[in-house]
Design a protein around this motif. Sequence first.
Motif, mmCIF file in Angstrom:
data_model
loop_
_atom_site.group_PDB
_atom_site.id
_atom_site.type_symbol
_atom_site.label_atom_id
_atom_site.label_comp_id
_atom_site.label_asym_id
_atom_site.label_seq_id
_atom_site.Cartn_x
_atom_site.Cartn_y
_atom_site.Cartn_z
ATOM 1 N N GLY A 49 0.774 -1.230 0.000
ATOM 2 C CA GLY A 49 0.000 0.000 0.000
ATOM 3 C C GLY A 49 0.805 1.280 0.000
ATOM 4 N N PRO A 50 1.732 1.486 0.950
ATOM 5 C CA PRO A 50 2.487 2.743 0.981
ATOM 6 C C PRO A 50 3.282 3.001 -0.298
ATOM 7 C CG PRO A 50 2.690 1.571 3.062
ATOM 8 C CD PRO A 50 2.023 0.623 2.116
ATOM 9 N N SER B 242 -7.483 8.464 -6.838
ATOM 10 C CA SER B 242 -7.738 8.474 -5.404
ATOM 11 C C SER B 242 -6.886 7.414 -4.726
ATOM 12 C CB SER B 242 -9.216 8.200 -5.138
ATOM 13 O OG SER B 242 -9.524 6.853 -5.480
ATOM 14 N N ASP B 243 -6.693 7.565 -3.435
ATOM 15 C CA ASP B 243 -5.948 6.553 -2.685
ATOM 16 C C ASP B 243 -6.634 5.198 -2.789
ATOM 17 O OD1 ASP B 243 -4.228 8.540 -2.028
ATOM 18 O OD2 ASP B 243 -4.690 8.579 0.127
ATOM 19 N N ALA B 244 -7.957 5.195 -2.771
ATOM 20 C CA ALA B 244 -8.691 3.921 -2.855
ATOM 21 C C ALA B 244 -8.420 3.227 -4.176
ATOM 22 C CB ALA B 244 -10.190 4.178 -2.680
ATOM 23 N N ASP B 245 -8.420 3.995 -5.291
ATOM 24 C CA ASP B 245 -8.142 3.393 -6.592
ATOM 25 C C ASP B 245 -6.704 2.897 -6.665
ATOM 26 O OD1 ASP B 245 -10.693 3.795 -7.492
ATOM 27 O OD2 ASP B 245 -10.223 5.621 -8.628
ATOM 28 N N ALA B 246 -5.803 3.652 -6.072
ATOM 29 C CA ALA B 246 -4.405 3.234 -6.085
ATOM 30 C C ALA B 246 -4.218 1.937 -5.306
ATOM 31 C CB ALA B 246 -3.520 4.333 -5.512
ATOM 32 N N LEU B 247 -4.792 1.863 -4.120
ATOM 33 C CA LEU B 247 -4.641 0.663 -3.288
ATOM 34 C C LEU B 247 -5.308 -0.550 -3.930
ATOM 35 C CD1 LEU B 247 -5.226 2.271 0.231
ATOM 36 C CD2 LEU B 247 -3.044 1.502 -0.759
ATOM 37 N N VAL C 224 1.982 6.749 -7.051
ATOM 38 C CA VAL C 224 0.955 7.637 -7.607
ATOM 39 C C VAL C 224 1.320 9.099 -7.376
ATOM 40 C CG1 VAL C 224 -1.438 8.373 -7.317
ATOM 41 C CG2 VAL C 224 -0.906 5.946 -7.538
ATOM 42 N N ARG C 225 1.822 9.400 -6.191
ATOM 43 C CA ARG C 225 2.161 10.792 -5.874
ATOM 44 C C ARG C 225 3.413 11.247 -6.615
ATOM 45 N NH1 ARG C 225 0.896 9.164 0.288
ATOM 46 N NH2 ARG C 225 -1.382 9.409 0.196
ATOM 47 N N LEU D 151 0.942 4.164 -3.057
ATOM 48 C CA LEU D 151 0.581 5.564 -2.885
ATOM 49 C C LEU D 151 1.749 6.482 -3.229
ATOM 50 C CD1 LEU D 151 -1.465 5.318 0.439
ATOM 51 C CD2 LEU D 151 -2.353 5.511 -1.899
ATOM 52 N N ASP D 152 2.966 6.096 -2.838
ATOM 53 C CA ASP D 152 4.141 6.898 -3.184
ATOM 54 C C ASP D 152 4.316 6.978 -4.697
ATOM 55 O OD1 ASP D 152 4.702 7.382 -0.552
ATOM 56 O OD2 ASP D 152 6.294 5.865 -0.401
#
Length: 918
Positions: free
Chosen positions: A443-444, A458-463, A450-451, A447-448
């Motif tokens: 997960g982390p 969204s974070d949800a789509d990324a996860l 994507v950023r 998110l990293d």
Amino acid sequence: MTSLPAPGTPEFEALLHAIRFPGDTDAAETREWLDALATLVREGGPERARFVLGALQDEARRHALAWQPQRQTPYLNTIALQDQAAFPGHLEIEQRLAAIMRWNALAMVVRANQRQGELGGHISSYASAADLFEVGFNHFFRARADGPGGHGGDLVFFQPHSAPGVYARAFLEGRLSEADLEHYRQEVAAAVERARGATARGLCSYPHPWLMPDFWQFPTGSMGLGPLSAVYQARFMRYLEHRGLLPASDRRIWGFFGDGEMDEPESLAGLSLATRERLDNLVFVVNCNLQRLDGPVRGNGRIIDELETVFAGAGWHVIKLVWGSDWDALFARDRTQALARAFARTVDGQFQTFSAKDGAYNRERFFGQSPELEALVNAMTDDEIDRLHRGGHDLVKIHAAYAAAVAHHGAPVVILAKTMKGYGMGASGQGRMTTHQQKTLEGPDLLDFVRRFRLPMSDADALAQRFFRPADDSPEMHHLRRRRAALGGPLPARQADAPGLPVPAVESFGAFALQAEGKEMSTTMAFVRLLSNLLKAPELGPRIVPIVADEARTFGMASLFRQVGIYAPEGQRYEPEDAASLMSYREARDGQILEEGISEAGALASWTAAATSHSTHGLTMLPFYIYYSMFGFQRVGDLIWAAADQRSRGFLIGATSGRTTLGGEGLQHQDGHSHLVAGTVPNCIAWDPAFAYELALIVHHGMQRLLAMKHDVFFYLTVMNQNHAQPSMPAGAEEGVLRGMYRLPPPATVAAPCARCVLVGSGAILHEVIEAARWLAGHWQVQAEVCSATSFSELAREGQSLERARVLGGAANAVPWATQVLGDTVGPIVATTDYVRAVPEQLRAWVPAGRRYITLGTDGFGRSDSRAMLREFFEVSPRHIVLRALQALADDGAVDPALPAAARARYSLSAGPDPWSI
């Protein structure tokens, strides 16, 4: 920190000179020479400066100074900032597109492995190569455009571990669906679902034209074969142009390969050919992410420097793409060349560590090496240091390198692009030793990622690793479609719509073989005569590509030198020693023969280029590659497998075939297993003809399948160099020849009642089998039927297919051809070949029930001796065949049990060591 003298002061210039030229004993004199060179460049121009430097080098040689210019240049970009071609694209949009490709490729692999953890896949290779691909897709890779004035299209060899990224782009282009991406590495599951009405297709692990025949052009998954194949594809393109079969054009071959892949000997095997023939239609892009599967490619050295030396030494134009635009300001401020000196003493293992660490670590460990380096980054934050790009991740620098490559003339070009393996994958993947094995991200790290690439998710789509496709009317999609439309359409895309070719009647080129009437010749000579006749066919002849690896005279092909010439792009610039001979060595720019020198790998790569011309050039060609059979499937079997994957169409001719036909040569040259290996290649049709008429029928049949029916198969034919009296074709033999086995007229007859048996033979040993039948009749009053097995492997394949159909409820009553031929014969069956016993053993399952089946072959290492002695040694001579037949008859109770002992006595046979064990 010690302060530096002010720039421009004598003290500063003296310091700079001492740094650049340590140990200089006369700095003033050196300065005069350097100033003179600068003046020459300024007033005379680069061309004049190059001339003078060349003259000085010649003078140095005259004085025996033993000096050579260094081939290794500083660890900097070859193209200076002021020489960069302007970037013509929309930089921000293309950066966003590249980020989207990266994400979808990553999501494809991660999702597949979260769902089924055993599927594997690769994330980090494409992460390093994404920008290299995207610049090509957006600005350089031209697709084939049919019609008047249409471009023939560039040919691109994609780095295999980066296949997910190519699928990701096809997804944005609408060529692949989300469901297709869901079935990455799940081809069988997708096929099962499609049979039930689903629409998803499975995506293969690496580029495989056999599995995705409308998509991939070149199989590159076997490391090293891509670079070699790319060279010979570029060469074959020129061959077609010089022979007037294709118009001259600016088409290019692009090859994307890994730095670790360059360790494969095949990767570098074609470099000198590319230079010798001035293949400036060829561009290699070596993705130098400094890592192979387990660790650094060159932990204690610099692979870019090493490859520069190798390629430059071979005569390639080398473009080093090392540092991104973020470094330009640092280089501009670096008056003491501290960066160049620091790079020169930093090895790749340390560069890999810098990749895996953050800006603070790099500030301390790299820029902290000297006051000069520290000063360069004093005003930069750790985050800015962390974001200093390598050249292979900078679209502007990549475009400049590609533009320079396509503008270069007279030599092939290699771009050495420095990247980070696992670029953007954060602490879990970027630059890590384990990054090649990375299949998932937590997960982390998601998110990293994507950023870092500023993806609008969204974070949800990324996860959830959801695939991302911009809105159809978004600037990104408009740009993507516009750029590919400007370049002719999508890539990769394989097209196999080339028109076929007329196949001449077999009588028109093979009448001498069909009605041989006892004329003595070898099947090799029969093949050369068939080929010579085919080359004269008006429509087909110009499309034939004869290929040989420096053995044309061995195979009796010297007459073809005059007939069609040997291809040489510069023609023949010398008078050959044998110019007065009717078979003189004739090279020509429009020559037809590809004489590859002592390089079986090169010859096979040429054959593949010709055998796939229907899909790469829209032009059907017919290659015949003839070679020592031992140096085919054994020596270049991986290349043959790749050619099969690529749906090649052509003929491989294994000459001097068999373990006993090549008298005097011995272990390394005598082939006893090529037919066994050939049978493992699914679309290879292997034949072992014994007679010239069999050969003629098989060649004609092959041309019908390849040229008229356009089947994606290739033919392997073995031919012999032993002369025999060639019979004319028996009436009604054609069907059996082409189905794999048929019965010959009896070579001798015995009055009934008598014991009966069947002798099966192929290729060279069929003549021994026929003689054994005569001995059985004359010495032992046994009637032997003789069958010629032209293809054991095709007989076995048919039997396996019919057996499967029967078990699964298909054609229950179909009888395999081998069973039909043997079904109305009587007695035990003895099958003998000049190959290992496993070749005739393929037939055992299809022998009629209740019949004894004995196989003889040439298992073991070869020996140097005469053919007769070799056949005795391997126990495939007439007396051994006779003994085995008599023993089988005795075991069946069909003859007196004492006959085998009598045969052993008559023929002086006794037990000894197994020939395959010594």
